[in-house]
Design an enzyme around this catalytic site. Structure first.
Site, PDB file in Angstrom:
ATOM      1  N   THR A  84      -6.019 -11.614   2.841  1.00 49.57           N
ATOM      2  CA  THR A  84      -7.121 -10.978   2.110  1.00 49.57           C
ATOM      3  C   THR A  84      -8.150 -12.026   1.677  1.00 49.57           C
ATOM      4  OG1 THR A  84      -5.975 -11.210  -0.004  1.00 49.57           O
ATOM      5  CG2 THR A  84      -5.605  -9.160   1.199  1.00 49.57           C
ATOM      6  N   GLN A 106       2.237  -5.820  -3.288  1.00 52.10           N
ATOM      7  CA  GLN A 106       2.521  -5.936  -1.858  1.00 52.10           C
ATOM      8  C   GLN A 106       3.829  -5.185  -1.531  1.00 52.10           C
ATOM      9  OE1 GLN A 106       1.630  -9.286  -3.424  1.00 52.10           O
ATOM     10  NE2 GLN A 106      -0.392  -8.424  -3.139  1.00 52.10           N
ATOM     11  N   THR A 143       2.937 -12.556   2.628  1.00 55.92           N
ATOM     12  CA  THR A 143       2.181 -13.155   1.544  1.00 55.92           C
ATOM     13  C   THR A 143       2.981 -14.349   1.012  1.00 55.92           C
ATOM     14  OG1 THR A 143       0.897 -12.705  -0.443  1.00 55.92           O
ATOM     15  CG2 THR A 143       3.046 -11.621  -0.320  1.00 55.92           C
ATOM     16  N   GLY A 169      -4.312  -4.228  -4.587  1.00 60.21           N
ATOM     17  CA  GLY A 169      -5.288  -3.234  -5.014  1.00 60.21           C
ATOM     18  C   GLY A 169      -4.523  -1.974  -5.343  1.00 60.21           C
ATOM     19  N   HIS A 170      -4.209  -1.797  -6.613  1.00 61.19           N
ATOM     20  CA  HIS A 170      -3.400  -0.636  -7.003  1.00 61.19           C
ATOM     21  C   HIS A 170      -4.313   0.510  -7.424  1.00 61.19           C
ATOM     22  CE1 HIS A 170       0.368  -3.322  -7.720  1.00 61.19           C
ATOM     23  NE2 HIS A 170       0.026  -3.189  -6.453  1.00 61.19           N
ATOM     24  N   THR A 200      -9.856  -5.011   0.829  1.00 61.50           N
ATOM     25  CA  THR A 200     -10.764  -5.521   1.860  1.00 61.50           C
ATOM     26  C   THR A 200     -11.504  -4.407   2.603  1.00 61.50           C
ATOM     27  OG1 THR A 200      -8.964  -5.449   3.455  1.00 61.50           O
ATOM     28  CG2 THR A 200      -9.300  -7.535   2.288  1.00 61.50           C
ATOM     29  N   ASP A 228       2.208  14.673   2.150  1.00 60.65           N
ATOM     30  CA  ASP A 228       1.142  15.609   2.540  1.00 60.65           C
ATOM     31  C   ASP A 228       0.406  15.164   3.800  1.00 60.65           C
ATOM     32  OD1 ASP A 228       0.444  13.584   0.486  1.00 60.65           O
ATOM     33  OD2 ASP A 228      -1.615  14.196   0.965  1.00 60.65           O
ATOM     34  N   LYS A 279       2.286   2.236  -5.156  1.00 64.83           N
ATOM     35  CA  LYS A 279       2.995   1.787  -6.367  1.00 64.83           C
ATOM     36  C   LYS A 279       2.178   2.053  -7.630  1.00 64.83           C
ATOM     37  CE  LYS A 279       3.164  -2.292  -4.482  1.00 64.83           C
ATOM     38  NZ  LYS A 279       2.788  -2.009  -3.093  1.00 64.83           N
ATOM     39  N   GLY A 286      -0.048  14.001  -2.995  1.00 65.43           N
ATOM     40  CA  GLY A 286      -1.486  13.816  -3.144  1.00 65.43           C
ATOM     41  C   GLY A 286      -1.730  12.640  -4.056  1.00 65.43           C
ATOM     42  N   ARG A 301       3.684 -28.574  -6.982  1.00 61.72           N
ATOM     43  CA  ARG A 301       3.618 -29.144  -8.339  1.00 61.72           C
ATOM     44  C   ARG A 301       2.264 -29.777  -8.659  1.00 61.72           C
ATOM     45  NH1 ARG A 301       9.105 -32.212  -7.287  1.00 61.72           N
ATOM     46  NH2 ARG A 301       7.981 -32.405  -5.331  1.00 61.72           N
ATOM     47  N   ASP A 343       0.808  -1.228   0.000  1.00 59.84           N
ATOM     48  CA  ASP A 343       0.000   0.000   0.000  1.00 59.84           C
ATOM     49  C   ASP A 343       0.838   1.274   0.000  1.00 59.84           C
ATOM     50  OD1 ASP A 343      -2.303  -1.686   0.273  1.00 59.84           O
ATOM     51  OD2 ASP A 343      -1.853  -1.830   2.405  1.00 59.84           O
TER      52      ASP A 343
HETATM   53  P1  IMP Z   1      -2.604 -12.798   1.425  1.00 54.46           P
HETATM   54  O1  IMP Z   1      -1.486 -12.534   0.485  1.00 54.46           O
HETATM   55  O2  IMP Z   1      -3.925 -12.313   0.918  1.00 54.46           O
HETATM   56  O3  IMP Z   1      -2.677 -14.206   1.907  1.00 54.46           O
HETATM   57  O4  IMP Z   1      -2.328 -11.938   2.750  1.00 54.46           O
HETATM   58  C1  IMP Z   1      -1.185 -12.133   3.551  1.00 54.46           C
HETATM   59  C2  IMP Z   1      -0.806 -10.845   4.276  1.00 54.46           C
HETATM   60  O5  IMP Z   1      -0.376  -9.885   3.323  1.00 54.46           O
HETATM   61  C3  IMP Z   1      -1.955 -10.198   5.045  1.00 54.46           C
HETATM   62  O6  IMP Z   1      -1.423  -9.541   6.184  1.00 54.46           O
HETATM   63  C4  IMP Z   1      -2.488  -9.173   4.067  1.00 54.46           C
HETATM   64  O7  IMP Z   1      -3.131  -8.101   4.714  1.00 54.46           O
HETATM   65  C5  IMP Z   1      -1.197  -8.728   3.397  1.00 54.46           C
HETATM   66  N1  IMP Z   1      -1.403  -8.253   2.041  1.00 54.46           N
HETATM   67  C6  IMP Z   1      -1.633  -8.999   0.940  1.00 54.46           C
HETATM   68  N2  IMP Z   1      -1.739  -8.229  -0.141  1.00 54.46           N
HETATM   69  C7  IMP Z   1      -1.559  -6.965   0.273  1.00 54.46           C
HETATM   70  C8  IMP Z   1      -1.530  -5.695  -0.392  1.00 54.46           C
HETATM   71  O8  IMP Z   1      -1.663  -5.591  -1.624  1.00 54.46           O
HETATM   72  N3  IMP Z   1      -1.305  -4.613   0.400  1.00 54.46           N
HETATM   73  C9  IMP Z   1      -1.103  -4.720   1.729  1.00 54.46           C
HETATM   74  N4  IMP Z   1      -1.117  -5.872   2.393  1.00 54.46           N
HETATM   75  C10 IMP Z   1      -1.338  -6.978   1.669  1.00 54.46           C
END
Ligand code: IMP
Length: 423
Positions: A129, A224, A239, A40-41, A301, A333, A16, A414, A143, A13
């Protein structure tokens, strides 16, 4: 030609998506190399706000080709919705979005397994997530996975059934209370697979290496953040992919000696969504202010993000692991209005002061050591030149550069494309 990488240096977050979008005009190809719809970009331009999940952030530019690399995991259902969400922009997505045959598919049962696994963990849950990321990468390394290229084979449905049946037995093993209608989920999945099939599947490693030979410029877009990396992150609260620089090589088939610049994106403070250690986390009004002003809610989420001061120990670690050559500082900011800012420059660990990230950074093991910096009051959001920035912010920036030993080249003030200051 070479490849530049763009990576998040914290717990995701960092912004990017915005920076890829800003940089895209300089590149011929934008390629995602790991992760999946857990990302979520968020992009903002011309008064529009749009969140991308699997599709690279270069999709809004006219000429760039966007590639979903072999290291990515794709949920056809989420992907279909993502395509539908792009319809209103009236662009020819299919001509500029290419998908690696080697990318793995997230099945409905992967999502169910994710939920069952988390539910069974109780308090120890990762805070996933729940998009099926972990189980899909487990099948990949085990595999057993199903890849995009398998859709083109005659026995796709049989392969699907065999894996889904195995998953159902695994879900039963977890013995948690879960309500679901697999038949409905499968109908939705196979409909979405048909939509996925209308896209171009490629051998992306071949495509990218040929593109380099032809002189094309490539930007690899990470998802991530480095502290969520499966190897170097705060395991097990991570992750399931390599979010760090090496992941771009394995997730795209690009050799390490082809990588030139590594752009490291970080927030002027720190956030984390989900569980796991976070040494500089704030539980007071300052943290609440950051969350409110920074609109710190997960793009996927909607969960509130945990907020805290900038952690230079963690940032240096990420810079080192990734070989960052340029830093981009986001959300400067959001810190406007604080009288005093704190920056963590070391940890107290087992009675000693250390300045590296130890094996175990749980709260009971490390205590952050802060120094204080003078804050600034000015509203930065309308500023366009580095010289306009308040002197205290410039001091903050220079302090970080000195500590981390990498220049900060961009300061974001911003969410909009235009609110980006080059230094
Ligand atoms: P998962 O990859 O969805 O299994 O999540 C594993 C961990 O990574 C959790 O703490 C999520 O909140 C975090 N996470 C996964 N994707 C993102 C992202 O795009 N931004 C921030 N945290 C993420």
């Amino acid at each position: 030609m070479t490849v530049d990488l763009l990576l998040g240096l914290q717990w995701g977050d960092e912004g990017k998506g915005k920076i890829v979008d800003v940089l895209t005009s300089k590149y011929d190809i934008i390629a995602r190399f790991q992760g999946g719809p857990n990302a979520g970009h968020t992009l903002e331009f011309d008064g529009i706000k749009h969140v991308l999940r699997t599709i690279p952030s270069g999709i809004f530019h006219k000429t760039a080709i966007n590639i979903i690399g072999n290291g990515v995991v794709i949920d056809p259902v989420v992907f279909q919705k993502e395509l539908e969400g792009l319809e209103k922009f009236n662009m020819d997505v299919k001509s500029k979005l290419l998908i690696s045959r080697k990318a793995h598919l997230i099945l409905p049962t992967h999502r169910l397994l994710d939920a069952a696994s988390e539910a069974s963990k109780g308090k120890a849950k990762i805070g996933s997530t729940l998009k099926g990321i972990g189980p899909t990468y487990m099948d990949k390394t085990g595999r057993n996975g199903i890849r995009v290229g398998d859709i083109e084979l005659g026995d796709f449905k049989e392969r699907y059934r065999a894996l889904a049946d195995k998953h159902e037995a695994m879900i039963a093993f977890y013995d948690v209370d879960m309500q679901y209608n697999l038949q409905e989920m499968e109908a939705e999945f196979f409909e979405a697979v048909e939509v996925l099939k209308t896209l171009q599947f490629i051998d992306s490693e071949e495509y990218l290496n040929n593109a380099m030979k032809a002189g094309k410029s490539i930007l690899a877009e990470g998802a991530q953040g480095s502290l969520l990396d499966i190897d170097f992150g705060t395991y097990p609260f991570v992750t399931s992919s390599n979010t760090t620089a090496a992941g771009a090589c394995t997730g795209l088939g690009i050799a390490p000696n082809k990588v030139k610049d590594v752009f490291g994106i970080f927030k002027a403070y720190t956030t984390r969504v989900g569980s796991g250690p976070f040494p500089t986390e704030l539980f007071d009004e300052d943290g609440q202010t950051m969350a409110r002003v920074g609109n710190e809610f997960g793009a996927v989420t909607g969960r509130p993000r945990r907020c805290g001061w900038l952690d230079l120990v963690a940032l240096k670690y990420a810079v080192q692991v990734n070989g960052v050559t340029q830093l981009f500082m986001m959300k400067g900011d959001v810190l406007s209005g604080f009288d005093t800012l704190k920056v963590c420059t070391g940890y107290k660990y087992k009675g000693e002061v250390i300045s590296h990230l130890p094996y175990n950074i749980e709260e009971e093991n490390v205590t952050p050591i802060f120094i204080e910096k003078k804050g600034w009051q000015a509203d930065l959001t309308g500023m366009t030149k580095y010289d306009e920035l308040p002197v205290e912010l410039k001091e903050y920036i220079e302090f970080i550069e000195k500590e981390v030993e990498v220049p900060i080249k961009v300061v974001s003030v911003g969410p909009d494309r235009t609110q980006t200051i080059l230094k």
